[in-house]
Every structure is written in structure tokens, then in C-alpha cells.
Enzyme design. Structure first.
Site, PDB file in Angstrom:
ATOM      1  CB  THR A  43      -0.599   0.237   1.182  1.00  0.00           C
ATOM      2  OG1 THR A  43      -1.288   1.357   0.408  1.00  0.00           O
ATOM      3  CG2 THR A  43       0.187  -0.608   2.587  1.00  0.00           C
ATOM      4  CG  HIS A 100       5.040 -11.435  16.986  1.00  0.00           C
ATOM      5  ND1 HIS A 100       6.023 -11.852  16.552  1.00  0.00           N
ATOM      6  CD2 HIS A 100       5.538 -10.162  17.548  1.00  0.00           C
ATOM      7  CE1 HIS A 100       6.777 -11.733  17.309  1.00  0.00           C
ATOM      8  NE2 HIS A 100       6.477 -10.479  17.900  1.00  0.00           N
TER       9      HIS A 100
END
Lengths: 467, 409
Positions: free
Chosen positions: B328, B380
Site C-alpha cells: 500500500t 506475529h
């Protein structure tokens, strides 16, 4: 009192601007010098003149066309005091309407002369008493007064302006109108229709100088033919003397010969001058222009003093009520942080003679001067079924369109109800319509507006149907 | 005979659509395959076409939410031509045959001198929004900008939104309007909102940052952009370099290119790169398939194609589904640094930012370099810090020394 906006003057610019301010949530006050609101337009301009124009047109028709229509009348006569009284009643209704609108919009009004103490403080003086109010923004909308000529002092009895011409309680035998512009021709028409012999003296070679030349020419022809008005073009007025009930005007023609005109009244209608007396503009460091006394403003109608605006006749541009109204709204919205826009090229000009004259956009003369390639389509009312039915066959509609893109560049009309019909042309031009667009839009039959459509067909590719 | 037109099945996960606009009116004659309405799902806009020629009879109204298979309209046999002729014949006599234009009316072409002309109210609205009328697509006659066009116009996604000089005079909004406007969320907006919150709630998302010296890429681009354009017909932009660098780095850190599926982790041997594009109706994320095996020119071409479709709301569901990693670019809006949200079910997203000249230390000296901050938001749960940081460092290395892209080192 502390206001967001104080408007000085309650004419069409001032009162409309004040209402728009109030609508936008601004705490607003209006200061008016006269007893009634509405300024020139409502009191001594647009509205009363239309009242007399309508009355006199009725009389003129009764006297001249009713017989053809198959209506016989005996003992037809003008009751001038009643005509003036009705006009006064129309004015009273309209000015009272503004009072109502102010109340409805919670606008405070003050009677008196407003003058600047500083840019946020306005002193209102009335009959020797004065008070001050403060404002974050001030809109000057003090309008204009009839222009006077130094060698032609107005005595308000025999040598008069448009204001007094609305209150003559008799039908004069003869009247002289100095100035062949909108005001002179409208007031001249009123009395000519009632039987007065009207002579128009004009300095320029044509009537309605600023409009498309074809319009003034046609109007002059019709007014001469149907009202017996006389026109003295290229004549320079040099003076006037009053003796009892007689006024004598002297003028020189193009050859330099002196002529004398006798009449009971002489209307001086040579234009209007911006009115700023009593504002004490010098207290905020503003100076008016030497020519015309106008207050200089920027493109956003703000003067050199931030927060002080001016609109309508007192600033540059055409002296028209509807131009002032739009400017009132414009400034109100600017103050509220909006970004409105006025297209000054599309402010219509209207003359309420009969036939009426109306115009918007560029004239042929302007297009020629610009060197722009254009097409013309013209349609005469004598070919209109509607106009034949009402015996209003004088005049025409002319459409000017871009030679390449077909976009309408100007519309000029003289004919029945032209003042109302011009609105269609303004809308079309605001949306940048082409002549063919108008030619393809259905117009009710039979109406005067078909003439606009036919003229547009003519401009598109010379394919008007009915000529 | 009349047939019913139903909402077609438009994609796997889509159960309902909203009828956003009728292109044709009730009772109007339509040709076969002519577009009659626009439908909007939570992912895209579709055009509904007529399955046969005839007269349109509208069943559903604009704004209705319709299930797949619901009846939208009927088309009845017999176009409008026949009845109209009869109507015309009757009251003709009134006027001489005025309107029978001999030559067929020339079709209006899309562009005219008036294209892009805002109506008076539209002009005011655009001025207040600070939108250039030239950037608005007018839906009025000959492309005129209507009030509605102006109301829905968005400020162009160009850099440097022009800051207006503070107005000297008017202490403006003392009395500005305090009006509130309530608008229904579009299906697309609702989906975006729902998904963003889901991602925030259901992943262990965090962001790592780095910075990249853009000078080498800019030099390379400056040197070859004309030749590149000449040969491939597309400009050489930054997007292709970033896509290429990301693909290379993904090979080294496969978990960044993976996703969680229940109890397992799905690794991809290909790189389908989603690119976030600002479209009129909101953010859309079309996919560059197999970007890892594309040349820079192919990537540029694909990006342009997808961005154009996004702007015109022409992207299909397929073009927006899948994707293994997202890029992005908030830099086009002037963003200096941001923490993008992962495009689920993907596990990581790279945020590009604006390029600013900053003083940096190189070999013990302070020099001015065109610098860009990079952000990598990642899940994560399957990507460790070592991998995420390593990935971002790798992208940085590849961009600061583009020769590595060639050599794969």
C-alpha cells in the site's frame, strides 16, 4: 448592540443580502434612511414604474385595440389620481412585505443614516439623535440616485427625475424625455400611452446604447408607429428654462443647429450615480471613484478594508436590481465561508416597454469586436401564431451561436413578454446549451417562447420551420 | 412473451447485492445485451444486461437489497417502436410536419465543448470542496457536471492538496452551518469496516519500520525511463521496483508470504501481490498474479490496467480475490509514516511512504538523500521478529542496490 453583519441600505441588494445572512445563522441588522424598506427598486423604481406601465398599457389597449377585438367602450377616460393611488398601494404592499420578511428572519432594523465610525462601528443618525452599533462585517448597499446634469438643474416640479415622474397627477399634453435609455423609454411610454406627446432627446445615435443594436432600432420604429413618440437622436441638450407651467429645453443637433422644445414636463433620465453621501467612508480610509462615485471592490466585492463589502448600484457593473440581489447573496455566503460564484456575463437586461426588450450574453457588436465567428438565427413575432392571436406581432428573437461549437453566445429579444422569456435563455446559457439543444427541447404550442426555439433552429443550421 | 431478469450469481461468497441505479426507465424499450441497471455487491459493481429486446418493466427499486436469484425486472416482448407510432399518428394535424427531421439525428458523441461544465450549484459545491471540475466525470447531457456529480465528487488523490492561503479578511466560520448529514454506508464500506476490525481483533499485528535511500532506484529510472517507455509503452515507476523487491524478499522469508488456515500454515510458492488502490467508492485491492515471474514492464502494465479499472469501478471479483501479500502506498497522499492493517487472510503488508530529502550519514559524512520510510505490519502469530525485520532489511538492500535484483543476491 453587537452584530455579525450590518447592512446599510435596504434595497434589493441590501434586504436580500440581509435575509441570506440571517438564513446562514448570522446575527444581522439593516439600516435604512427612509421610512420604508426596499430602496429605489420598491419605492421609486422597478415596482412603481411597472404598476404605471401596466395601467397605462391597459388604457392604451382599451383605446386602440379593443375595437378590433370586438369590444366597444364609451366614455373611456384616464383617472390619473386613481392610477397613482393604485401604484402607491402596490408600493405599500411590497415594502410592508420586506418588514414582514425581516421580522420572520429575526433581522433588526434601524431607521436613520448609517455612517462609519470605524470599520466595525456604525453610527445611526435620525432626526439629530444617534446611536452606535458594532459589526464584524459591514455590507454597503446604499444604491444610486438619478444623475443630474450641471446645466440642467432639477426643480422637481417641471424639470424632474424618474422619482417625480411617478407622481404626476395629470396627463400632460407634452413631455420631453432627456435620455433614450431604459428609464426614459419606460416612463416616456407610460405617458405616451395615456395620450401625451412625448419627445425623446438622445445624445447618442441609437436607443438602448449598451444593448444589441437591432433591439434599439426595432423599439424606436415601434414606439414611433404605435405611440407616436418622437425621437431626436444625436442631439445635445444645452439647457432648460421654466416659465410658469411651461418648460423649454434647448438642444443642438448633429449639424450644430439649435432647437427649442416646449412641454409641461421634462424628465431627465441620463443615468444613475452611485450614492455614498453620509457614509463617512473617509473614516475607514475608503475613497470612491472619481467617475461615477462608485466604491472600489475586489472580485469578491470586498473593499480595501477587510470585512467591509459593497454591493449593487454602489459598485461596478450594471445597475440592476437582480444583479444587486445576487451580489447580496454572494457576499452573505462568502461571509459564512462558502464559495459562491456570479456569472456577470449572464445577467439579463430588460426594458419594460411594449413590446418588451430583453437581452443576455454577448451582442453582435461585441462578438464582431472580439473577432469571434458566430451564426445568427432570427425569428419575427409576425410569424408566430400566438403573437397573431394577441395582436403583438412587433419584434423578433435573435440567437447568436458559436460558428464552430454551436454554443449560444447571446440572445436578444424584443416582443411580447420578452422580460419573462429571457429567463429560458439565461438558464440555457448557464448550462452552456447549444442552439441545437434549444431547437430540440419541446416548447408548448402556441406560446411566445416558440419564437426562441425557431430562432435557435435558425442559428443551428438555418432550418426554422415557420418562416 | 415476457421474461424475468434475476440477480445473477456473481461470486462465491456473495449472497446479496444492492440495486444501485436503474440505467433504463420503466416502460423504456431496451435492446438485447443493453445495460439496464447497476448492481453493487460488497466487493464490486456489476452491470445488469437485458437478456432479450423488449419493453422494460421494473420490479425492484433503486436502493433495494436483493438476494441472488431475486427478480429485478421483466422484459416484455415488443419494443416501444410500434405503440409509439400509433400515438404519433393521431394528434398530428395541429402543426405542419415540423419535427420530422429528414436526416437521422447524428448521435451525440461523448465530448463536446460543454463537457465538464459544472452547473451553477455544482460549481459552488466543487469550489467549496476544492475539487477541480476537470477531475470530475459529469453525468449530465454531454458530460456536464450535475449537482449530484459535485456532491459525490471526491478530492483527487493527488499529492499536495492545495492549501489555500489563509484568508486575510474574513474571520470565517463564526456562523458556518452546523448541519449534520447522515448517509447510508455503502455495502463496500460496511465490508471494509467489518474486516478491518476483525483483523485488529483476531491477529497479533504489529509493525516494524526501516528506511530506504531511493537515490539508486531514482538514478536508474532517470537513466532508462525514456528507453523503457519507448520499448514497452509504459512509464517506469517505483511500483515495479517495490513489487520486484518484495517478490525477491518473499522467497527468502516464506512465512511472510504464508497464511494461517485453521491449525495449519499455508505457504505459497508464488507471489500474488495485492496493491491497494483508492477508488471512487473506497479502497479496493486488485491482485498482480505471479508477480515473481513478471518483468518490470509487465508489472507496470498490470498496475496501470488494474488502477484504471478500479477508478472506473470495473474490477471483477476475481481480480480482487486471493493475493498473498499486499503493498500500500500512502506516499501518494503525502504520508510520512504509518502502520497499515493486514489484508486478511494474508499475514503481512508493506507500507510505502513519501520520498523526502533528508540529511543522512554516509561514510562519515552528512549528505542529502531522497529517503522513504518503509513499514511492515505483520501477524506475529506466524512471523517472528527475526523474519519480519529480515524481510524489510532485504527489501531495503534490494532497492538501495538494484543490481541485486538482477543477480538474486
Amino acid at each position: 448592540m453587537q452584530y455579525d453583519v450590518v447592512v446599510i441600505g435596504s434595497g434589493p441588494g441590501g434586504y436580500v443580502g440581509a435575509i441570506r445572512c440571517a438564513q446562514l445563522g448570522l446575527k444581522t441588522a439593516v439600516i435604512e434612511k427612509y421610512k420604508t424598506f426596499g430602496g429605489t427598486c420598491l419605492n421609486v423604481g422597478c415596482i412603481p414604474s411597472k404598476a404605471l406601465l401596466d395601467s397605462s398599457e391597459h388604457y392604451h389597449n382599451a383605446a386602440h385595440t379593443f375595437q378590433t377585438h370586438g369590444i366597444s367602450l364609451k366614455d373611456l377616460k384616464v383617472d390619473m389620481p386613481q392610477m397613482i393611488a393604485r401604484k402607491n398601494d402596490v408600493v405599500a404592499q411590497n415594502t410592508a412585505g420586506i418588514q414582514y420578511l425581516f421580522k420572520k428572519n429575526k433581522i433588526d432594523s434601524f431607521e436613520g443614516v448609517g455612517s462609519f465610525v470605524d470599520k466595525n462601528t456604525i453610527k445611526i443618525t435620525n432626526n439629530g439623535k444617534s446611536e452606535t452599533i458594532t459589526a464584524k462585517h459591514v455590507i454597503i448597499a446604499t444604491g444610486s440616485k438619478p444623475t443630474t446634469l450641471p446645466f440642467l438643474p432639477i426643480d422637481k416640479k417641471r424639470i424632474i427625475t424618474s422619482t417625480e415622474a411617478l407622481d404626476i397627477n395629470e396627463v400632460p399634453k407634452q413631455m420631453i424625455v432627456i435620455g433614450g435609455g431604459v428609464i426614459g423609454l419606460e416612463l416616456g411610454s407610460v405617458y405616451a400611452r395615456l395620450g401625451t406627446k412625448v419627445s425623446v432627446i438622445e445624445f447618442m445615435p441609437s436607443l438602448l446604447g449598451a444593448m444589441d443594436a437591432g433591439l434599439g432600432k426595432e423599439l424606436q420604429r415601434v414606439l414611433k408607429k404605435s405611440l407616436g413618440m418622437e425621437f431626436f437622436m444625436n442631439h445635445k441638450v444645452t439647457g432648460a428654462t421654466v416659465e410658469g407651467e411651461k418648460v423649454t429645453v434647448t438642444a443642438t443637433n448633429a449639424k450644430g443647429e439649435e432647437l427649442k422644445f416646449d412641454a409641461e414636463y421634462c424628465i431627465v433620465a441620463v443615468g444613475r450615480t452611485a450614492y455614498t453621501a453620509g457614509l463617512d467612508l473617509e473614516n475607514i480610509g475608503l475613497k470612491t471613484e472619481e467617475r461615477g462615485n462608485k466604491i472600489p471592490v475586489n472580485d469578491h466585492l470586498e473593499t480595501a478594508v477587510p470585512g467591509v463589502y459593497a454591493i449593487g448600484d454602489v459598485v461596478k457593473g450594471a445597475m440592476l436590481a437582480h444583479k444587486a440581489e445576487d451580489e447580496g447573496i454572494y457576499v452573505a455566503e462568502r461571509i459564512a465561508g462558502q464559495k459562491p460564484h456570479i456569472n456577470y456575463n449572464l445577467i439579463p437586461g430588460v426594458v419594460y416597454t411594449w413590446p418588451e426588450v430583453a437581452s443576455v450574453g454577448f451582442t453582435e457588436e461585441q462578438l464582431k469586436e472580439k473577432g469571434q465567428q458566430y451564426k445568427t438565427g432570427s425569428f419575427p413575432f409576425k410569424a408566430s401564431g400566438r403573437a397573431k392571436a394577441s395582436m403583438d406581432t412587433d419584434g423578433f428573437v435573435k440567437v447568436l451561436a458559436d460558428a464552430k461549437t454551436d454554443e449560444i453566445l447571446g440572445v436578444h429579444m424584443i416582443g411580447p413578454r420578452a422580460a419573462d422569456m429571457i429567463a429560458e435563455a439565461v438558464v440555457a446559457m448557464e448550462f452552456r446549451a447549444s442552439a441545437e439543444d434549444i431547437a430540440r427541447i419541446c416548447h408548448a404550442h402556441p406560446t411566445y417562447t416558440e419564437a426562441f426555439k425557431e430562432a435557435a433552429m435558425g442559428a443551428t443550421e438555418n432550418r426554422a420551420i415557420h418562416i | 412473451m415476457s421474461i424475468e431478469i434475476k440477480v445473477p450469481p456473481v461470486g462465491e461468497s456473495i449472497t446479496e447485492v444492492v440495486l444501485s441505479r436503474w440505467v433504463k426507465n420503466d416502460g423504456e424499450a431496451v435492446e438485447m445485451d443493453e445495460v439496464i441497471a447497476e448492481l453493487e455487491s460488497d466487493k464490486a459493481t456489476f452491470e445488469l444486461t437485458a437478456e432479450q429486446a423488449g419493453t422494460l418493466k421494473i420490479v425492484a427499486a433503486e436502493g433495494d437489497t436483493l438476494a441472488i436469484g431475486a427478480v429485478v425486472c421483466q422484459i416484455e416482448d415488443g419494443g416501444a417502436a410500434a405503440p409509439k407510432a400509433a400515438e404519433e399518428a393521431a394528434p398530428a394535424a395541429q402543426k405542419p410536419a415540423a419535427d420530422q427531421a429528414a436526416a437521422p439525428v447524428p448521435e451525440r458523441t461523448g465530448d463536446s465543448y460543454a463537457t465538464g461544465t459544472p452547473s451553477p450549484s455544482a460549481g459552488k459545491i466543487l469550489a467549496e470542496k476544492g475539487v477541480d471540475p476537470a477531475s470530475v466525470k459529469g453525468t449530465g447531457v454531454d458530460g456536464r457536471i450535475t449537482k449530484e456529480d459535485a456532491v459525490s465528487a471526491q478530492k483527487a488523490a493527488q499529492p499536495a492538496a492545495k492549501v489555500e492561503a489563509p484568508k486575510a479578511a474574513v474571520a470565517a466560520p463564526v456562523a458556518g452551518s452546523r448541519n449534520e448529514r447522515k448517509e447510508k454506508m455503502s455495502p463496500l464500506r460496511k465490508t471494509v469496516a467489518k474486516r478491518l476490525v476483525t483483523v485488529k481483533n483476531e491477529t497479533a499485528m504489529l509493525t516494524t519500520f526501516n528506511e530506504v535511500n531511493m537515490k539508486p532506484v531514482m538514478d536508474l529510472r532517470g537513466k532508462y525511463k525514456d528507453q523503457f517507455k519507448e520499448k514497452y509503452g509504459v512509464g517506469l515507476g517505483f511500483m515495479s521496483f517495490f513489487t520486484k523487491a518484495v517478490c525477491e524478499a518473499l522467497k527468502d522469508f516464506p512465512s511472510v508470504n504464508a497464511r494461517i488456515d485453521g491449525e495449519s500454515v499455508v505457504f505459497n510458492d508464488f507471489a500474488d501481490i495485492s496493491i491497494a488502490v483508492s477508488a471512487p467508492k473506497g479502497l479496493v485491492v486488485p491482485v498482480i498474479r505471479n508477480a515473481e515471474s513478471m518483468s518490470l514492464a509487465q508489472i507496470e502494465k498490470t498496475v496501470i490496467e488494474l488502477a484504471t479499472k478500479a477508478r472506473d469501478s470495473k474490477l471483477t471479483i476475481e481480480e480482487m480475490t486471493g493475493g498473498t501479500f499486499t503493498i500500500t502506498n500512502g506516499g501518494v497522499f503525502g504520508s510520512m509514516m504509518s502502520t497499515p492493517i493486514i489484508n486478511a487472510p494474508q499475514s503481512a503488508i508493506l507500507g510505502m511512504h513519501n520520498i523526502i530529502e533528508r540529511p543522512v550519514a554516509e561514510k562519515g559524512e552528512v549528505v542529502i538523500r531522497p529517503m522513504m520510510y518503509l513499514a511492515l505490519s505483520y501477524d506475529h502469530r506466524i512471523i517472528d521478529g527475526r523474519e519480519s525485520v529480515g524481510f524489510l532489511v532485504r527489501v531495503k538492500q534490494l532497492l538501495e542496490d538494484p543490481a541485486r535484483l538482477l543477480l538474486g543476491i
